[in-house]
Design a protein around this motif. Structure first.
Motif, PDB file in Angstrom:
ATOM      1  N   THR A 192       1.006 -14.555  41.612  1.00 27.61           N
ATOM      2  CA  THR A 192       0.600 -15.802  42.250  1.00 27.61           C
ATOM      3  C   THR A 192       1.739 -16.320  43.120  1.00 27.61           C
ATOM      4  O   THR A 192       2.895 -15.943  42.918  1.00 27.61           O
ATOM      5  CB  THR A 192       0.167 -16.852  41.194  1.00 27.61           C
ATOM      6  OG1 THR A 192      -0.488 -17.928  41.862  1.00 27.61           O
ATOM      7  CG2 THR A 192       1.340 -17.380  40.400  1.00 27.61           C
ATOM      8  N   GLY A 193       1.391 -17.164  44.053  1.00 29.29           N
ATOM      9  CA  GLY A 193       2.417 -17.655  44.973  1.00 29.29           C
ATOM     10  C   GLY A 193       2.920 -16.531  45.854  1.00 29.29           C
ATOM     11  O   GLY A 193       2.255 -15.524  46.055  1.00 29.29           O
ATOM     12  N   LYS A 194       4.146 -16.700  46.370  1.00 33.97           N
ATOM     13  CA  LYS A 194       4.709 -15.684  47.264  1.00 33.97           C
ATOM     14  C   LYS A 194       5.409 -14.552  46.529  1.00 33.97           C
ATOM     15  O   LYS A 194       5.431 -13.423  46.989  1.00 33.97           O
ATOM     16  CB  LYS A 194       5.685 -16.346  48.246  1.00 33.97           C
ATOM     17  CG  LYS A 194       5.003 -17.282  49.227  1.00 33.97           C
ATOM     18  CD  LYS A 194       5.982 -17.893  50.195  1.00 33.97           C
ATOM     19  CE  LYS A 194       5.273 -18.814  51.174  1.00 33.97           C
ATOM     20  NZ  LYS A 194       6.201 -19.505  52.056  1.00 33.97           N
ATOM     21  N   VAL A 204       9.456 -15.247  38.008  1.00 30.93           N
ATOM     22  CA  VAL A 204       8.906 -16.554  38.375  1.00 30.93           C
ATOM     23  C   VAL A 204       9.833 -17.171  39.409  1.00 30.93           C
ATOM     24  O   VAL A 204      11.001 -17.447  39.126  1.00 30.93           O
ATOM     25  CB  VAL A 204       8.776 -17.485  37.147  1.00 30.93           C
ATOM     26  CG1 VAL A 204       8.263 -18.853  37.589  1.00 30.93           C
ATOM     27  CG2 VAL A 204       7.853 -16.870  36.101  1.00 30.93           C
ATOM     28  N   ASP A 205       9.298 -17.367  40.606  1.00 29.77           N
ATOM     29  CA  ASP A 205      10.040 -18.033  41.670  1.00 29.77           C
ATOM     30  C   ASP A 205       9.804 -19.538  41.498  1.00 29.77           C
ATOM     31  O   ASP A 205       8.656 -19.990  41.442  1.00 29.77           O
ATOM     32  CB  ASP A 205       9.521 -17.556  43.028  1.00 29.77           C
ATOM     33  CG  ASP A 205      10.276 -18.196  44.162  1.00 29.77           C
ATOM     34  OD1 ASP A 205      11.322 -17.661  44.548  1.00 29.77           O
ATOM     35  OD2 ASP A 205       9.818 -19.253  44.650  1.00 29.77           O
ATOM     36  N   LEU A 206      10.869 -20.310  41.376  1.00 26.47           N
ATOM     37  CA  LEU A 206      10.710 -21.734  41.096  1.00 26.47           C
ATOM     38  C   LEU A 206      10.050 -22.486  42.249  1.00 26.47           C
ATOM     39  O   LEU A 206       9.387 -23.502  42.032  1.00 26.47           O
ATOM     40  CB  LEU A 206      12.044 -22.359  40.706  1.00 26.47           C
ATOM     41  CG  LEU A 206      12.674 -21.802  39.422  1.00 26.47           C
ATOM     42  CD1 LEU A 206      13.863 -22.638  38.992  1.00 26.47           C
ATOM     43  CD2 LEU A 206      11.670 -21.694  38.293  1.00 26.47           C
ATOM     44  N   ASP A 207      10.188 -21.980  43.483  1.00 29.70           N
ATOM     45  CA  ASP A 207       9.455 -22.580  44.602  1.00 29.70           C
ATOM     46  C   ASP A 207       7.954 -22.387  44.405  1.00 29.70           C
ATOM     47  O   ASP A 207       7.160 -23.297  44.655  1.00 29.70           O
ATOM     48  CB  ASP A 207       9.893 -21.975  45.938  1.00 29.70           C
ATOM     49  CG  ASP A 207      11.278 -22.443  46.361  1.00 29.70           C
ATOM     50  OD1 ASP A 207      11.708 -23.530  45.908  1.00 29.70           O
ATOM     51  OD2 ASP A 207      11.937 -21.725  47.131  1.00 29.70           O
ATOM     52  N   ASP A 208       7.543 -21.181  43.961  1.00 29.95           N
ATOM     53  CA  ASP A 208       6.130 -20.933  43.656  1.00 29.95           C
ATOM     54  C   ASP A 208       5.648 -21.895  42.585  1.00 29.95           C
ATOM     55  O   ASP A 208       4.558 -22.468  42.682  1.00 29.95           O
ATOM     56  CB  ASP A 208       5.918 -19.499  43.141  1.00 29.95           C
ATOM     57  CG  ASP A 208       6.009 -18.443  44.224  1.00 29.95           C
ATOM     58  OD1 ASP A 208       5.990 -18.800  45.416  1.00 29.95           O
ATOM     59  OD2 ASP A 208       6.093 -17.254  43.857  1.00 29.95           O
TER      60      ASP A 208
END
Length: 199
Positions: free
Chosen positions: A94-96, A126-130
């Motif tokens: 999910t996300g980028k 897990v990208d914290l921006d995502d």
């Protein structure tokens, strides 16, 4: 549909927000009355090939998610009853950049305090921006995931061979490697986390 349940093959579901492909979707039961006690009586045996699922669509069935619209790409094998659902060979993105690979065993959330978790994730990123782009349910106090400045300094969370065993109130986390912008650690023998009931 038969006495043994509902058996679907080559199932394709498309909505304005989701697109699912299940080569196999079985809901097995002993008798039709089992549908009345769905969580306890109906056994899933399903394969989800790479599909896109919107939480907006899921919220029609799980109203607690209403207001969320995150889209996840998922591939997995789903087995067991809802009260102890096993999601194996999971590939979720999910996300980028965020992704999860592994096996998740969902407990009986109706008895959350006594629910036992036993998760084995081969890889987590897990990208914290995502994470901060995830819209929360409409009843949440805030609209999006909010992180403290200290947590944001991590930048991302990456783990290999991550295992989580225990209950909500006390569980052990073990990992071959956990990496963030701040550094890398190895947790061979696990770290136990316990709920602080005073706070």
């Amino acid at each position: 549909i038969s006495k043994s349940g509902l058996k679907l093959k080559e199932l394709r579901i498309q909505t304005p927000f989701s697109k699912l492909y299940l080569p196999k979707m079985y809901m097995l039961l002993n008798e039709m009355v089992d549908f009345e006690t769905f969580e306890d009586s109906v056994t899933f045996d399903a394969r989800i090939e790479e599909s896109q699922v919107s939480l907006k669509d899921i919220s029609y069935f799980g109203t607690a998610l209403e207001g969320m619209n995150q889209v996840v790409t998922i591939e997995a094998d789903v087995t067991n009853k809802v009260k102890n659902l096993k999601i194996a060979n999971l590939k979720l993105a999910t996300g980028k950049k965020s992704k999860i690979r592994g096996t998740i065993n969902l407990p009986d959330f109706r008895e959350f305090d006594q629910a036992f978790f036993q998760e084995k994730l081969n890889y987590v990123y897990v990208d914290l921006d995502d994470l901060q782009q995830i819209k929360l349910p409409k009843d949440a106090e805030v609209r999006y995931v909010s992180l403290t400045d200290q947590v944001q300094r991590l930048g991302f969370f990456e783990a290999t061979d991550l295992k989580i065993d225990g209950f909500y109130s006390q569980f052990v986390v073990e990992a071959e490697r956990i990496k963030t912008d701040l550094g890398t650690v190895r947790i061979d023998h696990g770290i136990m986390f316990s709920e602080n009931k005073k706070n």
